[in-house]
Motif scaffolding. Structure first.
Motif, PDB file in Angstrom:
ATOM      1  N   LEU A  25       0.852  -1.188   0.000  1.00 16.93           N
ATOM      2  CA  LEU A  25       0.000   0.000   0.000  1.00 16.93           C
ATOM      3  C   LEU A  25       0.884   1.233   0.000  1.00 16.93           C
ATOM      4  CD1 LEU A  25      -2.837  -0.977   2.549  1.00 16.93           C
ATOM      5  CD2 LEU A  25      -3.169  -0.433   0.122  1.00 16.93           C
ATOM      6  N   THR A  26       0.278   2.386  -0.264  1.00  9.73           N
ATOM      7  CA  THR A  26       1.042   3.636  -0.299  1.00  9.73           C
ATOM      8  C   THR A  26       0.898   4.385   1.027  1.00  9.73           C
ATOM      9  OG1 THR A  26      -0.880   4.810  -1.155  1.00  9.73           O
ATOM     10  CG2 THR A  26       0.678   3.951  -2.776  1.00  9.73           C
ATOM     11  N   ALA A  27       1.903   5.187   1.350  1.00 11.49           N
ATOM     12  CA  ALA A  27       1.787   6.127   2.481  1.00 11.49           C
ATOM     13  C   ALA A  27       2.702   7.307   2.211  1.00 11.49           C
ATOM     14  CB  ALA A  27       2.166   5.452   3.800  1.00 11.49           C
ATOM     15  N   ILE A  44       5.553  -0.762   1.954  1.00 10.27           N
ATOM     16  CA  ILE A  44       4.918   0.559   1.960  1.00 10.27           C
ATOM     17  C   ILE A  44       5.623   1.387   0.901  1.00 10.27           C
ATOM     18  CG2 ILE A  44       4.447   2.652   3.288  1.00 10.27           C
ATOM     19  CD1 ILE A  44       4.119   0.933   5.750  1.00 10.27           C
ATOM     20  N   LEU A  45       4.850   1.788  -0.111  1.00 10.05           N
ATOM     21  CA  LEU A  45       5.404   2.603  -1.189  1.00 10.05           C
ATOM     22  C   LEU A  45       5.119   4.067  -0.892  1.00 10.05           C
ATOM     23  CD1 LEU A  45       6.603   2.936  -4.105  1.00 10.05           C
ATOM     24  CD2 LEU A  45       4.234   2.939  -4.900  1.00 10.05           C
ATOM     25  N   VAL A  46       6.199   4.854  -0.813  1.00  8.34           N
ATOM     26  CA  VAL A  46       6.024   6.296  -0.749  1.00  8.34           C
ATOM     27  C   VAL A  46       5.866   6.723  -2.207  1.00  8.34           C
ATOM     28  CG1 VAL A  46       6.926   8.455   0.162  1.00  8.34           C
ATOM     29  CG2 VAL A  46       7.589   6.286   1.234  1.00  8.34           C
ATOM     30  N   GLY A  47       4.633   6.663  -2.685  1.00  4.68           N
ATOM     31  CA  GLY A  47       4.370   6.847  -4.111  1.00  4.68           C
ATOM     32  C   GLY A  47       4.372   8.321  -4.497  1.00  4.68           C
ATOM     33  N   ASP A  48       4.724   8.584  -5.769  1.00  3.97           N
ATOM     34  CA  ASP A  48       4.612   9.977  -6.208  1.00  3.97           C
ATOM     35  C   ASP A  48       3.148  10.338  -6.488  1.00  3.97           C
ATOM     36  OD1 ASP A  48       4.327   8.611  -8.593  1.00  3.97           O
ATOM     37  OD2 ASP A  48       5.832   9.769  -9.693  1.00  3.97           O
ATOM     38  N   SER A  49       2.246   9.369  -6.262  1.00  7.46           N
ATOM     39  CA  SER A  49       0.819   9.701  -6.226  1.00  7.46           C
ATOM     40  C   SER A  49       0.568  10.720  -5.122  1.00  7.46           C
ATOM     41  CB  SER A  49      -0.029   8.444  -5.996  1.00  7.46           C
ATOM     42  OG  SER A  49       0.433   7.722  -4.870  1.00  7.46           O
ATOM     43  N   ALA A  50       1.532  10.900  -4.214  1.00 12.83           N
ATOM     44  CA  ALA A  50       1.465  11.972  -3.213  1.00 12.83           C
ATOM     45  C   ALA A  50       1.170  13.311  -3.884  1.00 12.83           C
ATOM     46  CB  ALA A  50       2.777  12.065  -2.444  1.00 12.83           C
ATOM     47  N   SER A  86      10.618   4.007  -2.157  1.00 10.50           N
ATOM     48  CA  SER A  86      10.251   5.380  -2.521  1.00 10.50           C
ATOM     49  C   SER A  86      10.236   5.564  -4.024  1.00 10.50           C
ATOM     50  CB  SER A  86      11.269   6.369  -1.950  1.00 10.50           C
ATOM     51  OG  SER A  86      10.905   6.692  -0.663  1.00 10.50           O
ATOM     52  N   ASP A  87       9.219   6.253  -4.495  1.00 10.94           N
ATOM     53  CA  ASP A  87       9.154   6.591  -5.912  1.00 10.94           C
ATOM     54  C   ASP A  87      10.148   7.692  -6.229  1.00 10.94           C
ATOM     55  OD1 ASP A  87       7.498   5.271  -7.664  1.00 10.94           O
ATOM     56  OD2 ASP A  87       5.698   6.343  -7.039  1.00 10.94           O
ATOM     57  N   MET A  88      10.934   7.512  -7.287  1.00 13.77           N
ATOM     58  CA  MET A  88      11.773   8.613  -7.747  1.00 13.77           C
ATOM     59  C   MET A  88      10.892   9.481  -8.644  1.00 13.77           C
ATOM     60  SD  MET A  88      15.529   7.059  -8.234  1.00 13.77           S
ATOM     61  CE  MET A  88      16.152   8.732  -8.335  1.00 13.77           C
ATOM     62  N   VAL A 116      14.155   1.977  -4.213  1.00 11.21           N
ATOM     63  CA  VAL A 116      13.476   3.033  -4.980  1.00 11.21           C
ATOM     64  C   VAL A 116      12.688   2.382  -6.107  1.00 11.21           C
ATOM     65  CG1 VAL A 116      15.141   4.875  -4.479  1.00 11.21           C
ATOM     66  CG2 VAL A 116      15.520   3.383  -6.455  1.00 11.21           C
ATOM     67  N   LYS A 117      11.684   3.119  -6.604  1.00 12.57           N
ATOM     68  CA  LYS A 117      10.913   2.641  -7.754  1.00 12.57           C
ATOM     69  C   LYS A 117      11.076   3.635  -8.906  1.00 12.57           C
ATOM     70  CE  LYS A 117       6.170   2.536  -7.881  1.00 12.57           C
ATOM     71  NZ  LYS A 117       5.862   3.511  -8.948  1.00 12.57           N
ATOM     72  N   LEU A 118      11.328   3.069 -10.093  1.00 15.43           N
ATOM     73  CA  LEU A 118      11.492   3.880 -11.309  1.00 15.43           C
ATOM     74  C   LEU A 118      10.482   3.409 -12.339  1.00 15.43           C
ATOM     75  CD1 LEU A 118      14.336   4.288  -9.940  1.00 15.43           C
ATOM     76  CD2 LEU A 118      15.319   4.233 -12.217  1.00 15.43           C
ATOM     77  N   GLY A 140      10.713  -2.029 -10.417  1.00 10.00           N
ATOM     78  CA  GLY A 140      10.336  -1.472 -11.714  1.00 10.00           C
ATOM     79  C   GLY A 140       8.851  -1.123 -11.748  1.00 10.00           C
ATOM     80  N   HIS A 141       8.434  -0.463 -12.807  1.00  9.73           N
ATOM     81  CA  HIS A 141       7.014  -0.075 -12.949  1.00  9.73           C
ATOM     82  C   HIS A 141       6.708  -0.009 -14.440  1.00  9.73           C
ATOM     83  CE1 HIS A 141       3.617   2.861 -11.445  1.00  9.73           C
ATOM     84  NE2 HIS A 141       3.210   2.151 -12.482  1.00  9.73           N
ATOM     85  N   LEU A 142       5.845  -0.929 -14.900  1.00 11.19           N
ATOM     86  CA  LEU A 142       5.492  -1.015 -16.326  1.00 11.19           C
ATOM     87  C   LEU A 142       3.976  -0.939 -16.503  1.00 11.19           C
ATOM     88  CD1 LEU A 142       7.811  -4.008 -17.380  1.00 11.19           C
ATOM     89  CD2 LEU A 142       8.194  -1.572 -17.886  1.00 11.19           C
ATOM     90  N   GLY A 206       0.577  -6.130  -8.875  1.00 14.42           N
ATOM     91  CA  GLY A 206      -0.442  -5.574  -9.769  1.00 14.42           C
ATOM     92  C   GLY A 206      -1.216  -4.418  -9.168  1.00 14.42           C
ATOM     93  N   ILE A 207      -1.593  -3.499 -10.049  1.00 15.33           N
ATOM     94  CA  ILE A 207      -2.587  -2.465  -9.700  1.00 15.33           C
ATOM     95  C   ILE A 207      -3.462  -2.338 -10.942  1.00 15.33           C
ATOM     96  CG2 ILE A 207      -0.781  -0.669 -10.098  1.00 15.33           C
ATOM     97  CD1 ILE A 207      -2.602   1.187  -8.304  1.00 15.33           C
ATOM     98  N   GLY A 208      -4.642  -2.883 -10.872  1.00 11.04           N
ATOM     99  CA  GLY A 208      -5.487  -2.933 -12.063  1.00 11.04           C
ATOM    100  C   GLY A 208      -4.922  -3.902 -13.085  1.00 11.04           C
TER     101      GLY A 208
HETATM  102  O1  KIV Z   1       2.643   6.541  -7.040  1.00  6.32           O
HETATM  103  C1  KIV Z   1       2.038   5.522  -6.672  1.00  6.32           C
HETATM  104  O2  KIV Z   1       1.305   5.519  -5.677  1.00  6.32           O
HETATM  105  C2  KIV Z   1       2.238   4.307  -7.464  1.00  6.32           C
HETATM  106  C3  KIV Z   1       1.402   3.108  -7.155  1.00  6.32           C
HETATM  107  C4  KIV Z   1      -0.038   3.356  -7.205  1.00  6.32           C
HETATM  108  C5  KIV Z   1       1.815   1.924  -7.922  1.00  6.32           C
HETATM  109  O3  KIV Z   1       3.081   4.283  -8.301  1.00  6.32           O
END
Ligand code: KIV
Length: 268
Positions: A25-27, A44-50, A86-88, A116-118, A140-142, A206-208
Protein backbone atom coordinates in the motif's frame (compact mmCIF):
# COMPACT_ATOMS: atom_id res chain seq x y z
CA UNK A 1 17.71 -5.09 18.61
CA UNK A 2 17.24 -6.89 15.28
CA UNK A 3 13.64 -7.24 14.12
CA UNK A 4 13.57 -10.82 12.77
CA UNK A 5 10.18 -10.17 11.23
CA UNK A 6 11.57 -7.21 9.21
CA UNK A 7 10.68 -7.44 5.53
CA UNK A 8 13.74 -7.21 3.29
CA UNK A 9 14.29 -7.29 -0.47
CA UNK A 10 15.32 -11.00 -0.44
CA UNK A 11 12.20 -11.81 1.62
CA UNK A 12 10.00 -10.14 -1.02
CA UNK A 13 11.63 -12.25 -3.75
CA UNK A 14 11.28 -15.33 -1.51
CA UNK A 15 7.54 -14.77 -1.22
CA UNK A 16 7.14 -15.49 -4.93
CA UNK A 17 9.10 -18.71 -4.55
CA UNK A 18 6.83 -19.71 -1.65
CA UNK A 19 3.67 -18.59 -3.50
CA UNK A 20 2.86 -16.11 -0.71
CA UNK A 21 0.98 -13.05 -1.91
CA UNK A 22 2.72 -9.70 -1.32
CA UNK A 23 0.61 -6.94 0.26
CA UNK A 24 1.57 -3.40 -0.70
CA UNK A 25 0.00 0.00 0.00
CA UNK A 26 1.04 3.64 -0.30
CA UNK A 27 1.79 6.13 2.48
CA UNK A 28 3.10 9.67 2.55
CA UNK A 29 3.08 10.44 6.28
CA UNK A 30 4.17 9.05 9.66
CA UNK A 31 0.75 8.35 11.15
CA UNK A 32 -0.73 6.39 8.26
CA UNK A 33 2.54 4.53 7.65
CA UNK A 34 2.53 3.45 11.30
CA UNK A 35 -1.02 2.11 11.00
CA UNK A 36 -0.20 0.20 7.79
CA UNK A 37 2.88 -1.27 9.44
CA UNK A 38 0.89 -2.31 12.52
CA UNK A 39 -1.63 -4.01 10.18
CA UNK A 40 1.15 -6.12 8.65
CA UNK A 41 1.52 -4.63 5.16
CA UNK A 42 4.66 -6.05 3.48
CA UNK A 43 5.70 -3.10 1.32
CA UNK A 44 4.92 0.56 1.96
CA UNK A 45 5.40 2.60 -1.19
CA UNK A 46 6.02 6.30 -0.75
CA UNK A 47 4.37 6.85 -4.11
CA UNK A 48 4.61 9.98 -6.21
CA UNK A 49 0.82 9.70 -6.23
CA UNK A 50 1.47 11.97 -3.21
CA UNK A 51 1.46 14.73 -5.83
CA UNK A 52 -2.22 14.15 -6.55
CA UNK A 53 -3.51 12.65 -3.28
CA UNK A 54 -1.55 14.77 -0.78
CA UNK A 55 -0.61 17.97 -2.65
CA UNK A 56 -3.63 18.25 -4.97
CA UNK A 57 -1.76 18.46 -8.30
CA UNK A 58 -3.57 17.20 -11.42
CA UNK A 59 -0.76 14.76 -12.32
CA UNK A 60 2.35 13.32 -10.64
CA UNK A 61 4.67 15.40 -12.84
CA UNK A 62 5.16 18.45 -10.57
CA UNK A 63 6.34 16.37 -7.59
CA UNK A 64 9.87 17.36 -6.50
CA UNK A 65 12.75 15.37 -5.08
CA UNK A 66 12.57 17.38 -1.84
CA UNK A 67 8.88 16.62 -1.40
CA UNK A 68 9.49 12.89 -1.92
CA UNK A 69 12.43 12.92 0.49
CA UNK A 70 10.32 14.64 3.11
CA UNK A 71 7.47 12.13 2.69
CA UNK A 72 9.98 9.26 2.85
CA UNK A 73 11.57 10.53 6.09
CA UNK A 74 8.12 10.86 7.69
CA UNK A 75 7.05 7.36 6.59
CA UNK A 76 10.32 5.78 7.74
CA UNK A 77 9.85 7.21 11.24
CA UNK A 78 6.59 5.24 11.54
CA UNK A 79 7.66 1.87 10.12
CA UNK A 80 9.54 -0.98 11.75
CA UNK A 81 8.52 -4.07 9.74
CA UNK A 82 7.47 -3.23 6.19
CA UNK A 83 9.91 -2.68 3.34
CA UNK A 84 9.97 1.03 2.47
CA UNK A 85 10.16 1.79 -1.26
CA UNK A 86 10.25 5.38 -2.52
CA UNK A 87 9.15 6.59 -5.91
CA UNK A 88 11.77 8.61 -7.75
CA UNK A 89 9.86 11.62 -9.10
CA UNK A 90 9.71 12.72 -12.74
CA UNK A 91 13.07 14.01 -14.04
CA UNK A 92 15.04 12.88 -11.00
CA UNK A 93 16.50 9.86 -12.85
CA UNK A 94 15.89 10.21 -16.60
CA UNK A 95 18.60 12.75 -17.50
CA UNK A 96 21.60 10.52 -16.80
CA UNK A 97 22.75 7.49 -14.83
CA UNK A 98 24.89 9.77 -12.63
CA UNK A 99 21.83 11.90 -11.80
CA UNK A 100 19.87 8.73 -10.96
CA UNK A 101 22.59 7.37 -8.66
CA UNK A 102 22.98 10.68 -6.81
CA UNK A 103 19.24 11.09 -6.30
CA UNK A 104 18.44 7.44 -5.54
CA UNK A 105 21.29 7.48 -3.02
CA UNK A 106 19.58 10.35 -1.18
CA UNK A 107 16.47 8.22 -0.65
CA UNK A 108 18.56 5.59 1.13
CA UNK A 109 21.03 7.93 2.90
CA UNK A 110 18.71 10.74 3.97
CA UNK A 111 15.20 9.36 3.57
CA UNK A 112 15.78 5.95 5.17
CA UNK A 113 14.09 4.20 2.25
CA UNK A 114 15.23 0.65 1.53
CA UNK A 115 14.60 0.68 -2.22
CA UNK A 116 13.48 3.03 -4.98
CA UNK A 117 10.91 2.64 -7.75
CA UNK A 118 11.49 3.88 -11.31
CA UNK A 119 8.97 3.96 -14.14
CA UNK A 120 9.81 2.56 -17.58
CA UNK A 121 11.38 -0.32 -19.49
CA UNK A 122 14.25 -0.67 -21.94
CA UNK A 123 15.23 3.05 -22.05
CA UNK A 124 16.13 3.04 -18.33
CA UNK A 125 17.49 -0.52 -18.07
CA UNK A 126 21.14 0.59 -18.07
CA UNK A 127 20.42 3.10 -15.27
CA UNK A 128 18.67 0.41 -13.23
CA UNK A 129 21.62 -1.94 -13.75
CA UNK A 130 24.02 0.70 -12.39
CA UNK A 131 21.79 1.52 -9.41
CA UNK A 132 21.55 -2.14 -8.45
CA UNK A 133 25.29 -2.64 -8.94
CA UNK A 134 26.08 0.14 -6.43
CA UNK A 135 23.73 -1.41 -3.86
CA UNK A 136 20.45 0.42 -4.45
CA UNK A 137 17.54 -2.03 -4.77
CA UNK A 138 15.12 -1.06 -7.54
CA UNK A 139 11.45 -1.87 -8.09
CA UNK A 140 10.34 -1.47 -11.71
CA UNK A 141 7.01 -0.08 -12.95
CA UNK A 142 5.49 -1.02 -16.33
CA UNK A 143 2.13 -0.69 -18.06
CA UNK A 144 0.42 2.57 -17.31
CA UNK A 145 3.30 4.68 -16.04
CA UNK A 146 1.74 7.95 -14.83
CA UNK A 147 4.93 9.99 -15.37
CA UNK A 148 4.41 9.39 -19.14
CA UNK A 149 0.82 10.60 -19.03
CA UNK A 150 1.46 13.40 -21.56
CA UNK A 151 2.88 10.86 -24.04
CA UNK A 152 -0.03 8.43 -23.50
CA UNK A 153 -2.64 11.21 -23.57
CA UNK A 154 -4.68 9.65 -20.73
CA UNK A 155 -4.95 6.88 -18.16
CA UNK A 156 -6.13 4.09 -20.49
CA UNK A 157 -5.21 0.43 -20.04
CA UNK A 158 -1.83 -0.56 -21.58
CA UNK A 159 -0.95 -3.80 -23.36
CA UNK A 160 -4.23 -4.52 -25.17
CA UNK A 161 -2.81 -4.42 -28.69
CA UNK A 162 -0.35 -7.12 -29.70
CA UNK A 163 2.47 -4.60 -30.18
CA UNK A 164 1.95 -3.11 -26.70
CA UNK A 165 1.65 -6.52 -25.08
CA UNK A 166 4.84 -7.78 -26.78
CA UNK A 167 6.64 -4.64 -25.64
CA UNK A 168 5.48 -5.18 -22.05
CA UNK A 169 6.63 -8.82 -22.00
CA UNK A 170 9.99 -7.76 -23.44
CA UNK A 171 10.37 -4.87 -20.98
CA UNK A 172 9.60 -7.14 -18.01
CA UNK A 173 12.41 -9.50 -19.06
CA UNK A 174 14.79 -6.59 -19.64
CA UNK A 175 14.02 -5.18 -16.17
CA UNK A 176 14.55 -8.58 -14.59
CA UNK A 177 17.94 -8.84 -16.32
CA UNK A 178 18.80 -5.30 -15.21
CA UNK A 179 18.31 -6.47 -11.61
CA UNK A 180 14.97 -5.15 -10.32
CA UNK A 181 13.62 -7.16 -7.36
CA UNK A 182 9.94 -6.69 -8.31
CA UNK A 183 7.84 -5.03 -11.01
CA UNK A 184 4.65 -3.03 -10.55
CA UNK A 185 2.26 -3.76 -13.42
CA UNK A 186 -0.30 -0.98 -13.67
CA UNK A 187 -3.55 -1.20 -15.63
CA UNK A 188 -2.81 -4.13 -17.92
CA UNK A 189 -5.05 -7.03 -19.04
CA UNK A 190 -5.20 -9.89 -16.50
CA UNK A 191 -4.09 -12.51 -19.08
CA UNK A 192 -1.05 -10.49 -20.03
CA UNK A 193 -0.13 -9.90 -16.37
CA UNK A 194 -0.41 -13.69 -15.84
CA UNK A 195 1.89 -14.36 -18.77
CA UNK A 196 4.45 -11.86 -17.48
CA UNK A 197 4.18 -13.19 -13.91
CA UNK A 198 4.86 -16.73 -15.13
CA UNK A 199 7.73 -15.69 -17.36
CA UNK A 200 9.93 -13.97 -14.77
CA UNK A 201 11.44 -15.15 -11.47
CA UNK A 202 10.89 -11.89 -9.57
CA UNK A 203 7.47 -10.85 -8.18
CA UNK A 204 4.93 -8.80 -10.10
CA UNK A 205 2.84 -6.37 -8.06
CA UNK A 206 -0.44 -5.57 -9.77
CA UNK A 207 -2.59 -2.47 -9.70
CA UNK A 208 -5.49 -2.93 -12.06
CA UNK A 209 -3.66 -5.95 -13.53
CA UNK A 210 -5.90 -8.80 -12.38
CA UNK A 211 -5.56 -11.61 -9.83
CA UNK A 212 -2.52 -13.50 -11.15
CA UNK A 213 0.18 -11.08 -10.01
CA UNK A 214 2.39 -12.12 -7.08
CA UNK A 215 1.18 -9.15 -5.03
CA UNK A 216 -1.25 -6.26 -5.14
CA UNK A 217 -0.86 -2.54 -4.48
CA UNK A 218 -3.47 0.19 -4.18
CA UNK A 219 -3.42 3.81 -3.05
CA UNK A 220 -4.37 3.70 0.64
CA UNK A 221 -6.69 6.71 0.47
CA UNK A 222 -8.62 4.87 -2.28
CA UNK A 223 -9.25 1.73 -0.21
CA UNK A 224 -10.21 3.91 2.75
CA UNK A 225 -12.75 5.81 0.65
CA UNK A 226 -11.21 9.23 1.27
CA UNK A 227 -11.30 10.31 -2.38
CA UNK A 228 -14.79 10.38 -3.85
CA UNK A 229 -14.45 12.22 -7.18
CA UNK A 230 -13.97 9.04 -9.17
CA UNK A 231 -13.25 5.39 -8.46
CA UNK A 232 -11.19 3.32 -10.92
CA UNK A 233 -12.73 -0.11 -11.68
CA UNK A 234 -9.88 -1.89 -9.88
CA UNK A 235 -10.28 -0.04 -6.56
CA UNK A 236 -12.14 -1.88 -3.79
CA UNK A 237 -13.27 0.33 -0.90
CA UNK A 238 -12.91 -1.10 2.61
CA UNK A 239 -14.10 2.01 4.46
CA UNK A 240 -15.88 5.27 3.78
CA UNK A 241 -13.62 7.66 5.65
CA UNK A 242 -14.68 10.72 3.64
CA UNK A 243 -18.18 10.41 5.11
CA UNK A 244 -16.88 9.44 8.56
CA UNK A 245 -14.59 12.48 8.65
CA UNK A 246 -17.28 14.89 7.42
CA UNK A 247 -19.77 13.52 10.00
CA UNK A 248 -17.23 13.80 12.83
CA UNK A 249 -16.26 17.36 11.88
CA UNK A 250 -19.91 18.40 11.51
CA UNK A 251 -20.68 16.96 14.97
CA UNK A 252 -17.73 18.89 16.46
CA UNK A 253 -18.83 22.12 14.75
CA UNK A 254 -22.40 21.63 16.05
CA UNK A 255 -21.12 21.08 19.60
CA UNK A 256 -18.91 24.18 19.49
CA UNK A 257 -21.68 26.36 18.06
CA UNK A 258 -24.22 25.13 20.62
CA UNK A 259 -21.81 25.51 23.55
CA UNK A 260 -21.79 21.75 24.18
CA UNK A 261 -18.06 21.51 23.77
CA UNK A 262 -16.06 21.61 25.97
CA UNK A 263 -17.96 20.13 28.93
CA UNK A 264 -16.97 20.54 32.57
CA UNK A 265 -15.08 17.20 32.37
CA UNK A 266 -13.13 18.42 29.37
CA UNK A 267 -12.08 21.62 31.14
CA UNK A 268 -9.44 22.31 33.82
O1 KIV B 1 2.64 6.54 -7.04
C1 KIV B 1 2.04 5.52 -6.67
O2 KIV B 1 1.31 5.52 -5.68
C2 KIV B 1 2.24 4.31 -7.46
C3 KIV B 1 1.40 3.11 -7.16
C4 KIV B 1 -0.04 3.36 -7.20
C5 KIV B 1 1.81 1.92 -7.92
O3 KIV B 1 3.08 4.28 -8.30
Amino acid sequence: MTNLDKITVPKIIGKKQKSEKIVCLTAYDWLLARLLDQAGVDVILVGDSAGMVFHGYKTTLPVTLDQMLDHTRAVARGVSRALIVSDMPFLSYQASTEQAIQNAGLFLKEGNAEAVKLEGGEPIAETIHRLVSVGIPVMGHLGLTPQSIQKFGGYRIRGKSSSESEELIKDARILEEAGVFAIVLEKAPADLAKKITESISIPTIGIGAGPHCDGQILVTQDILGMFEDFRPKFVRRYANLAETIRDAVTAFADDVRSNQYPSKDESF
